[in-house]
Enzyme design. Structure first.
Site, PDB file in Angstrom:
ATOM      1  CD  GLU A  46      -1.337  -2.319   2.144  1.00 56.56           C
ATOM      2  OE1 GLU A  46      -2.121  -2.892   2.914  1.00 56.56           O
ATOM      3  OE2 GLU A  46      -0.126  -2.631   2.020  1.00 56.56           O
ATOM      4  NE  ARG A 200      22.184 -26.029  -8.908  1.00 55.49           N
ATOM      5  CZ  ARG A 200      21.409 -26.964  -8.346  1.00 55.49           C
ATOM      6  NH1 ARG A 200      21.190 -26.956  -7.037  1.00 55.49           N
ATOM      7  NH2 ARG A 200      20.837 -27.911  -9.092  1.00 55.49           N
TER       8      ARG A 200
END
Length: 359
Positions: A46, A200
């Site tokens: 917000e 990875r």
């Protein structure tokens, strides 16, 4: 709201233990600001949207995937910032259930701001399933991931490593790792694949997932890649009470945590209740189980699986391929709801959730 849901996903792997949240500000039909929770400890969605909108926020409608918080934690209450910005209406995907953060919607209503809750609610709740689970249950949220053939085989031969998927499917599997606190496998997977269980093929998560091995008879090799990298990324091994004191000491000297829990009578295996309880006590809120079939089936039979990821490759292995589901009729009977279907090259990913919401 659907745009807010898309934005929220950008926080995957970076905001836990906070939930992923996205927000969009609309003024007379035009988007004037948007944002998402980028990093744990940083601005909430917000606030990011309000900062992007600036003065255009006054009189706007805020679409946010989760009810705004009403407490001071790492940041101040979003509810107060929304009122001060002059927002006229707040539309929430779902309500907040965490006791410290809840109450923002009610407070905003008391300030004369219109608040509506429940737009795209199912999607919003699916997005923050771990957050909702941790507010209701003591054990971690468990996701089970299988890469399998059309005939639900995990490999072509017992004890033989098989590359079932590749490319985009591998990248997606690594993304899933990044979004969970722990990655868990059974000892047969370690002996067959010698996995690293690290992230990875996707961007690094804020905290690397704990790597967990269930190993009743303490057979994990000292020269495995998991043990060899334990000093860099944490590894813990669960074994049966009374197993391998000498090997346990050697593992601990290499940085591996060893926990002993009760094992079960035939067909055997560790008692999953104490395993999950110990992980919860260690601060693990979500676990991604990557198999194999024995462990995955045990979790399904125990009704511990809260989300199921099935990567289905267009291949047929047949016998003696290793089955992913080793269950007796009725043993794990429950209905599943399709959360998402995704094409990853030739591979189809089905994301499923228990229809009943059982824990």
């Amino acid at each position: 709201m659907r745009r807010a849901l898309e934005l929220a996903l950008e926080g995957w792997g970076r905001v836990a233990p906070n939930p992923m949240v996205g927000a969009v500000l609309v003024q007379t039909g035009e988007v004037v600001g948007e944002g998402y929770h980028v990093e744990w400890g940083g601005a909430h969605a917000e606030i990011a949207a309000l900062e992007a909108a600036g003065a255009k926020a006054k009189g706007a409608t805020l679409y946010v995937t989760l009810e705004p918080c009403h407490h001071t934690g790492k940041t101040g209450p979003c509810s107060l910032a929304i009122r001060e910005a002059g927002i006229e209406r707040v539309v929430c995907g779902t309500g907040e259930v965490s006791a410290p953060a809840a109450g923002g919607g009610g407070w905003l209503r008391s300030q004369g701001i219109q608040v509506d809750v429940g737009v795209c609610e199912l999607e919003a709740r699916d997005l923050i399933a771990v957050h909702l689970h941790s507010s209701q249950f003591e054990r971690p949220f468990v996701a089970l991931k299988y890469a399998m053939s059309l005939d639900a085989r995990l490999s072509q031969l017992p004890g033989e490593s098989t590359e079932v998927t590749s490319g985009d499917a591998i990248a997606e599997a690594h993304r899933l790792r990044a979004g969970h606190d722990a990655v868990m496998v059974g000892i047969d997977t370690v002996l067959t694949d010698d996995p690293r269980l690290t992230v990875r093929e996707w961007k690094a998560p804020r905290v690397p997932p704990l790597r967990v091995v269930l190993d009743s008879n303490l057979r994990i090799p000292l020269d495995s890649r998991l043990v060899g990298s334990a000093a860099d990324v944490p590894v813990c091994v669960f074994t049966a009470e009374g197993q391998g004191r000498g090997l346990a000491r050697e593992l601990e000297e290499r940085g591996v945590e060893v926990f002993r829990v009760p094992d079960l009578p035939a067909p055997g295996g560790l008692d999953l209740g104490p395993v999950l309880a110990r992980l919860s006590g260690r601060g693990v809120r979500s676990v991604l189980c990557e198999g194999g079939g024995a462990l995955g089936s045990a979790l399904l039979a125990a009704r511990c699986v809260d989300r199921l990821y099935t990567f289905i490759a267009p291949r047929l292995f047949g016998d003696p391929g290793v089955p992913g589901f080793r269950l007796q009729q009725g043993q794990a009977e429950r209905d599943w709801r399709l959360v998402e279907r995704k094409s990853l090259g030739p591979v189809t990913l089905l994301v499923l959730s228990p229809e009943s919401g059982e824990a």
